[in-house]
Design a protein around this motif. Sequence first.
Motif, PDB file in Angstrom:
ATOM      1  N   ARG A 283       0.768  -1.251  -0.061  1.00  0.00           N
ATOM      2  CA  ARG A 283       0.024   0.168  -0.025  1.00  0.00           C
ATOM      3  C   ARG A 283       0.946   1.283   0.033  1.00  0.00           C
ATOM      4  O   ARG A 283       0.490   2.133  -0.511  1.00  0.00           O
ATOM      5  CB  ARG A 283      -0.877  -0.003   1.332  1.00  0.00           C
ATOM      6  N   ILE A 284       1.902   1.114   0.699  1.00  0.00           N
ATOM      7  CA  ILE A 284       2.928   2.449   0.956  1.00  0.00           C
ATOM      8  C   ILE A 284       3.487   2.487  -0.382  1.00  0.00           C
ATOM      9  O   ILE A 284       3.509   3.753  -0.705  1.00  0.00           O
ATOM     10  CB  ILE A 284       3.998   2.007   2.100  1.00  0.00           C
ATOM     11  N   ASP A 285       4.070   1.543  -1.168  1.00  0.00           N
ATOM     12  CA  ASP A 285       4.519   1.822  -2.529  1.00  0.00           C
ATOM     13  C   ASP A 285       3.537   2.098  -3.498  1.00  0.00           C
ATOM     14  O   ASP A 285       4.113   3.089  -4.294  1.00  0.00           O
ATOM     15  CB  ASP A 285       5.119   0.221  -2.939  1.00  0.00           C
ATOM     16  N   TRP A 293       0.980   3.323  11.791  1.00  0.00           N
ATOM     17  CA  TRP A 293       1.095   2.351  12.412  1.00  0.00           C
ATOM     18  C   TRP A 293       1.713   1.159  11.753  1.00  0.00           C
ATOM     19  O   TRP A 293       1.341   0.961  10.658  1.00  0.00           O
ATOM     20  CB  TRP A 293      -0.256   1.948  13.239  1.00  0.00           C
ATOM     21  N   SER A 294       2.511   0.545  12.437  1.00  0.00           N
ATOM     22  CA  SER A 294       3.072  -0.786  11.520  1.00  0.00           C
ATOM     23  C   SER A 294       1.903  -1.890  11.857  1.00  0.00           C
ATOM     24  O   SER A 294       1.294  -2.259  12.843  1.00  0.00           O
ATOM     25  CB  SER A 294       4.075  -1.195  12.557  1.00  0.00           C
ATOM     26  N   ALA A 295       1.923  -2.511  10.756  1.00  0.00           N
ATOM     27  CA  ALA A 295       0.780  -3.567  10.599  1.00  0.00           C
ATOM     28  C   ALA A 295       1.041  -4.720  11.559  1.00  0.00           C
ATOM     29  O   ALA A 295      -0.063  -5.163  11.939  1.00  0.00           O
ATOM     30  CB  ALA A 295       0.767  -4.233   9.103  1.00  0.00           C
ATOM     31  N   SER A 296       2.253  -5.032  11.929  1.00  0.00           N
ATOM     32  CA  SER A 296       2.736  -6.156  12.669  1.00  0.00           C
ATOM     33  C   SER A 296       2.145  -5.731  14.111  1.00  0.00           C
ATOM     34  O   SER A 296       1.937  -6.704  14.836  1.00  0.00           O
ATOM     35  CB  SER A 296       3.948  -6.241  12.861  1.00  0.00           C
ATOM     36  N   GLU A 297       1.794  -4.560  14.520  1.00  0.00           N
ATOM     37  CA  GLU A 297       1.180  -4.082  15.954  1.00  0.00           C
ATOM     38  C   GLU A 297      -0.225  -4.909  16.067  1.00  0.00           C
ATOM     39  O   GLU A 297      -0.403  -4.974  17.132  1.00  0.00           O
ATOM     40  CB  GLU A 297       1.336  -2.706  16.261  1.00  0.00           C
ATOM     41  N   PHE A 298      -0.856  -4.703  14.992  1.00  0.00           N
ATOM     42  CA  PHE A 298      -2.466  -5.251  15.255  1.00  0.00           C
ATOM     43  C   PHE A 298      -2.423  -6.877  14.931  1.00  0.00           C
ATOM     44  O   PHE A 298      -3.411  -7.411  15.307  1.00  0.00           O
ATOM     45  CB  PHE A 298      -3.038  -4.607  13.851  1.00  0.00           C
ATOM     46  N   GLU A 299      -1.233  -7.316  14.438  1.00  0.00           N
ATOM     47  CA  GLU A 299      -1.286  -8.809  14.368  1.00  0.00           C
ATOM     48  C   GLU A 299      -0.525  -9.456  15.241  1.00  0.00           C
ATOM     49  O   GLU A 299      -0.339 -10.845  15.599  1.00  0.00           O
ATOM     50  CB  GLU A 299      -0.639  -9.105  12.884  1.00  0.00           C
ATOM     51  N   SER A 300       0.331  -8.915  16.300  1.00  0.00           N
ATOM     52  CA  SER A 300       1.374  -9.476  16.946  1.00  0.00           C
ATOM     53  C   SER A 300       0.685 -10.343  18.213  1.00  0.00           C
ATOM     54  O   SER A 300       1.184 -10.998  18.920  1.00  0.00           O
ATOM     55  CB  SER A 300       2.508  -8.636  17.310  1.00  0.00           C
ATOM     56  N   GLY A 301      -0.433  -9.681  18.670  1.00  0.00           N
ATOM     57  CA  GLY A 301      -1.212 -10.351  19.803  1.00  0.00           C
ATOM     58  C   GLY A 301      -1.744 -11.743  19.560  1.00  0.00           C
ATOM     59  O   GLY A 301      -1.564 -12.186  18.424  1.00  0.00           O
ATOM     60  N   GLU A 302      -2.839 -12.139  20.441  1.00  0.00           N
ATOM     61  CA  GLU A 302      -3.101 -13.465  20.091  1.00  0.00           C
ATOM     62  C   GLU A 302      -4.251 -13.526  19.107  1.00  0.00           C
ATOM     63  O   GLU A 302      -5.201 -12.641  19.128  1.00  0.00           O
ATOM     64  CB  GLU A 302      -3.778 -13.849  21.554  1.00  0.00           C
TER      65      GLU A 302
END
Length: 387
Positions: A283-285, A293-302
């Motif tokens: 998307r950024i490209d 926000w980094s996408a990984s912050e929303f996926e790194s939890g349980e």
Amino acid sequence: MQIPEHYKNREQALVKHTLLKLYLEKLFMIIGQNERSISYVDCFAGPWQEGSSDLEDTSVAISLNIIKRCKESLASRSKDVRFKALYIEKNPEAYSKLESFVKREQWEGIEVEARQGDFYELRSDIRQWCNDDSFTFFFVDPAGWKDVVEIDTLRPLLERPKSEFLINFMFDFIRRGYPQATLSQHMRRIFGTVRDISALTPEEREEYLISAYQENLKHSLPSDGPTPRSTRVKVQYPLKDRTMYYLVYLTRHPLGIVEFMEESEKVALIQRIVRAEAKQQHRIDESHQAELWSASEFESGEYAKTNLAQVKTYWLSKLPYQPKRFGISDLADMLEETGWFISDFQAAFRELQSENKAKNLDARRNRPTNVVHFHKKNHQGEYLQKL
């Protein structure tokens, strides 16, 4: 989690290599407690599309580093295990890199061999190299599928004892070829039979095809010996919500299924993170605008679990009213039947206990996470019952 630079634009390889790394080390340490000889065979070694000059992002380097680490660790426990590794590669340019890498002195103490040639033509030689006394792990990771994943192709290796397999089943290619008339013979050699599945939904077709392949693999193992077992890990395209391939695992040991699924759950979260990051970078490209926000912050939890209501219903169908031990073999059965993770079964049983619908008779106190110890009593497990 940050995707390593040498895995950019090949995030699916990171998922595959992570699973190989996690499971292979655990497997060799378990097998090394009882076996005196362990062999590893990479049937399509490459290296291909490596992103680092030292080949650290290839299955060759990953496997050899694991073998070296396991050999040293087992030796520290007074386990003298002979390790052998065989790497097959057809392409001359890739083979040149492979041969140079495996000849490095750092592999001293490990019997390492590279052979140039076509896997199909070398199957008998591979079988002879393994001999039937050594436990052998076969990694079958081709770029294509014809004359590779067919049962007849794999049969010389499937027939040997003390073997486990991790097979890259190139699902997206095969899905498009099923059931084309021009490929019907190939499909029959893969699945055993070709049936009309046009009335099924895309999800049902996918489940039918991968399950049919796993069943055909299991039925092709010799009838003597423990029951064949299989499970799989789905690997999706980084930028598309579609299956790229499955990593199909084949074993005869229930503990293998349990350990493999335990590592698969870790890989499932990693895959969610790397795909989210890949999509964000795309998307950024496209927009030339950074995101807050980094996408990984929303996926790194349980991550989202399987519907626990389904798992609870399944548990209740398995639990008797009279106390019964549930051990590793039972857990392997449930994992293989459903494809759910161990944590799903633990969470569901915890809820059943809180609802007074089930009980672990061997639990002397409340357990916050692993409410059932399947490994207890030499893998016989604990007494459970439905209330």
